[in-house]
Design an enzyme around this catalytic site. Sequence first.
Site, PDB file in Angstrom:
ATOM      1  N   ASP A   1       0.853  -1.194   0.000  1.00 53.79           N
ATOM      2  CA  ASP A   1       0.000   0.000   0.000  1.00 53.79           C
ATOM      3  C   ASP A   1       0.890   1.245   0.000  1.00 53.79           C
ATOM      4  OD1 ASP A   1      -2.063   1.760   0.141  1.00 53.79           O
ATOM      5  OD2 ASP A   1      -2.692   1.246   2.174  1.00 53.79           O
ATOM      6  N   ALA A   2       1.261   1.681  -1.209  1.00 55.68           N
ATOM      7  CA  ALA A   2       2.192   2.802  -1.345  1.00 55.68           C
ATOM      8  C   ALA A   2       1.549   4.021  -1.999  1.00 55.68           C
ATOM      9  CB  ALA A   2       3.408   2.376  -2.159  1.00 55.68           C
ATOM     10  N   LYS A   3       0.431   3.799  -2.694  1.00 55.70           N
ATOM     11  CA  LYS A   3      -0.320   4.877  -3.369  1.00 55.70           C
ATOM     12  C   LYS A   3       0.601   5.736  -4.236  1.00 55.70           C
ATOM     13  CE  LYS A   3      -3.870   4.993   0.223  1.00 55.70           C
ATOM     14  NZ  LYS A   3      -3.244   4.035   1.169  1.00 55.70           N
ATOM     15  N   ARG A   4       1.397   5.067  -5.063  1.00 53.24           N
ATOM     16  CA  ARG A   4       2.344   5.753  -5.928  1.00 53.24           C
ATOM     17  C   ARG A   4       1.660   6.344  -7.156  1.00 53.24           C
ATOM     18  NH1 ARG A   4       6.399   6.240  -2.304  1.00 53.24           N
ATOM     19  NH2 ARG A   4       7.659   4.355  -2.043  1.00 53.24           N
TER      20      ARG A   4
END
Length: 254
Positions: free
Chosen positions: A102-105
């Site tokens: 879960d990095a939301k890049r």
Amino acid sequence: MEEETKMNYVDLLIKSSQETNSIVCMGADPVLDRIPIEHGSIEIRISKFYEDILDVCKSEGAIPGAVKPNYAFYAQYGFDGLKALKKVCEKVREMKIPLIVDAKRGDIGKTSKAYAKEAFEFWEGDCVTIAPYMGTDSVMPFIEETIGKEKGVYILNRTSNPGASDFQDLEVNGKKNFEIVSEAIIKWSDTAMGNVGAVVGATSIGELKAVVKKFVESGKQIPLLIPGVGAQGGSASEVVAALKEAGYNLQLAR
């Protein structure tokens, strides 16, 4: 000799659902002050905490359908935190549970490609969360890294936070912005069928129903990551009811 059929992320989710009998996604977001292990380095305290939890899950026959560590919760503790994340990722891989980074890049193309390599090659994630705000050339490098693999991307679609309505509910040409993103997700899925999913929060059931209806009507298998159940106020029973009402395959939800 027939060419071997390549699996995709949908296949991985279905297999995991059947093996664990679960579609629950376990968040792994460390807050050091709330971890009961008091001795050792930050790396040891965090990694042991989650390793112990997963060992208990295994011994009790309650293995989750996926594990989702949030990158920022580890990075806030510097290198010790990131080393802990690596150990947590390795533990999840060892247990053969889908690992969602879960990095939301999301950035310009070359940067997105680098972020994708980080998520899939260094952290060895099965999937990564990404933001679509910068458009197709920002999203595609992630999707392209999944082609022909059991890898996936979850694209932020209609999120669970209170401020989601600030931009996601704005109307553009008679449609809400999150609906336009849903349509883009359906289109982007053509590049890597079964590998492109959506993040849709549990706290806005009306919006969830609208998104799921659009996905089901498209005839495509779009995996769903549904945060917001529990502390954020979302109801698991309402989510399941909404998915069933739309005719969505529950094995693709986490």
